[in-house]
Design an enzyme around this catalytic site. Structure first.
Site, PDB file in Angstrom:
ATOM      1  N   LYS A 124     -24.651 -96.853  71.000  1.00  0.00           N
ATOM      2  CA  LYS A 124     -25.117 -96.521  69.643  1.00  0.00           C
ATOM      3  C   LYS A 124     -26.631 -96.459  69.681  1.00  0.00           C
ATOM      4  CE  LYS A 124     -23.329 -95.943  65.480  1.00  0.00           C
ATOM      5  NZ  LYS A 124     -21.969 -95.536  65.107  1.00  0.00           N
ATOM      6  N   ASP A 164     -24.333 -90.590  62.425  1.00  0.00           N
ATOM      7  CA  ASP A 164     -23.897 -91.799  61.719  1.00  0.00           C
ATOM      8  C   ASP A 164     -24.693 -91.786  60.404  1.00  0.00           C
ATOM      9  OD1 ASP A 164     -22.251 -94.457  62.254  1.00  0.00           O
ATOM     10  OD2 ASP A 164     -24.100 -95.129  61.330  1.00  0.00           O
TER      11      ASP A 164
HETATM   12  P1  NDP Z   1     -23.920 -90.939  55.404  1.00  0.00           P
HETATM   13  O1  NDP Z   1     -25.348 -91.149  55.665  1.00  0.00           O
HETATM   14  O2  NDP Z   1     -23.361 -89.565  55.388  1.00  0.00           O
HETATM   15  O3  NDP Z   1     -23.505 -91.612  54.020  1.00  0.00           O
HETATM   16  C1  NDP Z   1     -23.734 -92.964  53.741  1.00  0.00           C
HETATM   17  C2  NDP Z   1     -23.350 -93.183  52.299  1.00  0.00           C
HETATM   18  O4  NDP Z   1     -23.310 -94.578  52.023  1.00  0.00           O
HETATM   19  C3  NDP Z   1     -24.367 -92.587  51.334  1.00  0.00           C
HETATM   20  O5  NDP Z   1     -23.672 -92.107  50.208  1.00  0.00           O
HETATM   21  C4  NDP Z   1     -25.233 -93.795  50.966  1.00  0.00           C
HETATM   22  O6  NDP Z   1     -25.894 -93.675  49.724  1.00  0.00           O
HETATM   23  C5  NDP Z   1     -24.155 -94.844  50.889  1.00  0.00           C
HETATM   24  N1  NDP Z   1     -24.663 -96.202  50.958  1.00  0.00           N
HETATM   25  C6  NDP Z   1     -25.512 -96.741  51.844  1.00  0.00           C
HETATM   26  N2  NDP Z   1     -25.678 -98.050  51.583  1.00  0.00           N
HETATM   27  C7  NDP Z   1     -24.905 -98.328  50.504  1.00  0.00           C
HETATM   28  C8  NDP Z   1     -24.623 -99.484  49.747  1.00  0.00           C
HETATM   29  N3  NDP Z   1     -25.181-100.660  50.063  1.00  0.00           N
HETATM   30  N4  NDP Z   1     -23.744 -99.405  48.713  1.00  0.00           N
HETATM   31  C9  NDP Z   1     -23.170 -98.230  48.396  1.00  0.00           C
HETATM   32  N5  NDP Z   1     -23.402 -97.090  49.069  1.00  0.00           N
HETATM   33  C10 NDP Z   1     -24.251 -97.156  50.110  1.00  0.00           C
HETATM   34  O7  NDP Z   1     -23.145 -91.838  56.469  1.00  0.00           O
HETATM   35  P2  NDP Z   1     -21.647 -91.729  56.966  1.00  0.00           P
HETATM   36  O8  NDP Z   1     -20.757 -91.331  55.848  1.00  0.00           O
HETATM   37  O9  NDP Z   1     -21.635 -90.957  58.218  1.00  0.00           O
HETATM   38  O10 NDP Z   1     -21.337 -93.247  57.380  1.00  0.00           O
HETATM   39  C11 NDP Z   1     -20.804 -94.197  56.470  1.00  0.00           C
HETATM   40  C12 NDP Z   1     -20.178 -95.349  57.246  1.00  0.00           C
HETATM   41  O11 NDP Z   1     -19.152 -94.833  58.096  1.00  0.00           O
HETATM   42  C13 NDP Z   1     -21.138 -96.098  58.170  1.00  0.00           C
HETATM   43  O12 NDP Z   1     -20.720 -97.451  58.237  1.00  0.00           O
HETATM   44  C14 NDP Z   1     -20.892 -95.444  59.532  1.00  0.00           C
HETATM   45  O13 NDP Z   1     -21.250 -96.281  60.592  1.00  0.00           O
HETATM   46  C15 NDP Z   1     -19.393 -95.233  59.445  1.00  0.00           C
HETATM   47  N6  NDP Z   1     -18.822 -94.227  60.340  1.00  0.00           N
HETATM   48  C16 NDP Z   1     -19.294 -92.945  60.369  1.00  0.00           C
HETATM   49  C17 NDP Z   1     -18.704 -92.006  61.187  1.00  0.00           C
HETATM   50  C18 NDP Z   1     -19.146 -90.581  61.201  1.00  0.00           C
HETATM   51  O14 NDP Z   1     -18.516 -89.795  61.913  1.00  0.00           O
HETATM   52  N7  NDP Z   1     -20.147 -90.177  60.437  1.00  0.00           N
HETATM   53  C19 NDP Z   1     -17.595 -92.365  62.085  1.00  0.00           C
HETATM   54  C20 NDP Z   1     -17.120 -93.716  61.913  1.00  0.00           C
HETATM   55  C21 NDP Z   1     -17.733 -94.606  61.084  1.00  0.00           C
HETATM   56  P3  NDP Z   1     -27.340 -92.972  49.568  1.00  0.00           P
HETATM   57  O15 NDP Z   1     -27.042 -91.517  49.422  1.00  0.00           O
HETATM   58  O16 NDP Z   1     -27.885 -93.625  48.349  1.00  0.00           O
HETATM   59  O17 NDP Z   1     -28.103 -93.292  50.807  1.00  0.00           O
HETATM   60  O1  2IT Z   2     -19.169 -95.021  64.187  1.00  0.00           O
HETATM   61  C1  2IT Z   2     -18.749 -93.986  64.746  1.00  0.00           C
HETATM   62  O2  2IT Z   2     -17.666 -93.953  65.347  1.00  0.00           O
HETATM   63  C2  2IT Z   2     -19.557 -92.762  64.651  1.00  0.00           C
HETATM   64  N1  2IT Z   2     -20.593 -92.783  64.001  1.00  0.00           N
HETATM   65  C3  2IT Z   2     -19.137 -91.516  65.376  1.00  0.00           C
HETATM   66  C4  2IT Z   2     -19.559 -91.557  66.810  1.00  0.00           C
HETATM   67  C5  2IT Z   2     -19.368 -90.282  67.586  1.00  0.00           C
HETATM   68  O3  2IT Z   2     -19.802 -90.286  68.752  1.00  0.00           O
HETATM   69  O4  2IT Z   2     -18.808 -89.300  67.094  1.00  0.00           O
END
Ligand code: NDP
Ligand code: 2IT
Length: 443
Positions: A124, A164
């Site tokens: 990461k 992420d």
């Molecule tokens: P994004 O940056 O696309 O979105 C994050 C979202 O979470 C935004 O809407 C943000 O709001 C909101 N947010 C951040 N902090 C808070 C909080 N304290 N309370 C409420 N909302 C909050 O990120 P992702 O959707 O990619 O990632 C979200 C989660 O999923 C993370 O934990 C990430 O590690 C996990 N994840 C992501 C993957 C991926 O493929 N993208 C894969 C697996 C897991 P704002 O717009 O205000 O910043």
């Molecule tokens: O937390 C996760 O699994 C991710 N942000 C996606 C990682 C990836 O390599 O697609």
């Protein structure tokens, strides 16, 4: 006991890395029955090796903002474990990024990636850069400077980053452009690429869709289904949006979503297209939703979302966003399942309470593995120099998520913890990595 000794060692070595210790202790606590069955794993001291990253890179990212002011951010890539494949895992850009956060994410990624059944190790990275309020050109300059250092550490056979929090299609595009320019190769050192330049159809949707496929499999196993039920989804980023989209398709009504400023509640069912327009196109605030849907309400405290009465809660925002008091609230309001789209969104106390109360609980490293799984499929397509259709990718994703559910449920039962998918996912992921590490000697 071996696991207690390892925990004491970690605490002594890095007492300030609270997120890393939280993630590591959860996994280590699951593994006692494994070490009882496999004394050879303790002899090979697998846990001391697994909990120490193979490599930690920390670097400076200097860039110039639109006013000509020099800015400096700190960045990391933690290459945690490459026993089963090249290091693989996302990049996070957020002011809350520090070494502990990146280590917790990298550590979890080892086991998550193993669960997908694809050959990917765990890593990461990220930076304390905050993309909020930055212009596209500022984000581009930052990404170029970031990649000017990172490029020497990554590659299709070495380490393959993706997105992420704070790193989506725009950032991956800029990072890829700089990587290609420096290396003079259109090679596949990143996933989550645009479909126009080597990305996979379905990657954007993968984590959210995968979460729903996992949830569906978990409910089905308990004689339940999604149709007619209600859900709240925290966050409104990549994971939350596509979770909401698939939920609607499967007949699950999403009645609340949030961002870091607050949450919206729409008893008619959240209109995902409006959320996409606000968050993906305009990069705006979720509060704007009520101007398009006056019947909906907005509340300032994002945490208040857990007070909304629902059947299913899908935390899809960030770590430790759902604490014990929130779990209590959800249980009192009759929740039947909590399934994690985010990484480590439930605190240990919340997890314990949910399990004690018989709530179906899908831990992130199993339930959100769909994103990295389709990253793995993107790597497969790149190696084949072929592009699969959306339907092909989506059906493979569904199969992978159903397999992950079945495997974690089976392993939990086999190890005497029927229904506890925390234990099931930790042991199932660990067993695969352990087998590879044992075969490869002390390296
Ligand atoms: P994004 O940056 O696309 O979105 C994050 C979202 O979470 C935004 O809407 C943000 O709001 C909101 N947010 C951040 N902090 C808070 C909080 N304290 N309370 C409420 N909302 C909050 O990120 P992702 O959707 O990619 O990632 C979200 C989660 O999923 C993370 O934990 C990430 O590690 C996990 N994840 C992501 C993957 C991926 O493929 N993208 C894969 C697996 C897991 P704002 O717009 O205000 O910043
Ligand atoms: O937390 C996760 O699994 C991710 N942000 C996606 C990682 C990836 O390599 O697609």
């Amino acid at each position: 006991m071996y696991t207690e000794k390892i925990k004491a060692d970690l605490l002594k070595k890095d007492p300030d890395q609270k997120e890393f210790l939280q993630a590591a202790f959860e996994i280590i606590d699951s593994l006692d029955p494994v070490f009882k069955r496999h004394p050879e794993y303790e002899k090979a001291d697998l846990l001391s090796r697994l909990t120490e990253p193979e490599r930690v890179i920390m670097f400076r990212v200097p860039w110039v903002d639109d006013n000509g002011k020099v800015r400096v951010n700190r960045a990391y890539r933690v290459e945690f474990n490459s026993a089963i494949g090249p290091f693989k895992g996302g990049l996070r850009f957020s002011p809350s990024v520090n070494l502990s956060v990146i280590k917790f994410l990298g550590f979890e990624q080892i086991f998550k990636n193993a669960l997908t059944g694809l050959p990917m190790g765990g890593g990461k990275g990220g930076s304390d850069f905050d993309p909020h309020g930055k212009s596209d050109m500022e984000v581009m300059r930052f990404c170029q400077s970031f990649m000017s250092e990172l490029y020497r550490h990554i590659g299709p056979f070495t380490d393959v980053p993706a997105g992420d929090i704070g790193v989506g299609a725009r950032e991956i595009g800029y990072l890829f452009g700089q990587y290609k320019k420096i290396t003079n190769e259109h090679s596949w050192a990143l996933t989550g690429k645009g479909v126009a330049y080597g990305g996979s159809l379905g990657r954007k949707e993968a984590t959210g869709y995968g979460l729903l496929y996992f949830l569906q499999a978990m409910l089905k196993d308990h004689g339940l289904d999604l149709a007619g039920k209600s859900a709240v989804i925290s966050g409104s980023g990549n994971v939350a949006i596509y979770a909401a989209q698939k939920a609607k398709e499967l007949g699950l009504k999403v009645i609340a979503m949030s961002d870091s400023g607050g949450y919206i509640k729409d008893e008619n069912g959240i209109d995902v297209e409006t959320v996409k327009m606000i968050k993906e196109v305009k990069r705006g605030r979720i509060s704007e939703y009520v101007t398009h849907h006056p019947e909906a309400e907005y509340q300032k405290d994002p945490r208040g979302i857990w007070q909304v009465v629902c059947d299913i809660a899908l935390p899809c925002a960030t770590q430790n966003e759902l604490a014990e008091a929130d779990a209590k609230e959800l249980i009192a309001n009759g929740v039947i399942a909590v399934c994690e789209g985010a990484n480590m969104p439930c605190t240990p106390d919340a997890q314990r309470l949910l399990l004690e109360n018989g709530i179906l609980y899908g831990p992130g490293k199993a339930a959100n593995a769909g994103g990295v799984a389709v990253s793995g499929l993107e790597m497969s397509q790149n190696s084949l120099r072929l592009c699969w259709t959306f339907e092909e990718v989506d059906s493979r994703l569904k199969e992978i998520m159903e397999n992950i559910y079945a495997t974690t449920a089976k392993v939990a039962k086999d190890y005497g913890h029927k229904g506890d998918l925390i234990v099931g996912s930790n042991i199932a992921g660990f067993l695969k990595v352990a087998e590879a590490m044992m075969a490869q000697g002390i390296v």
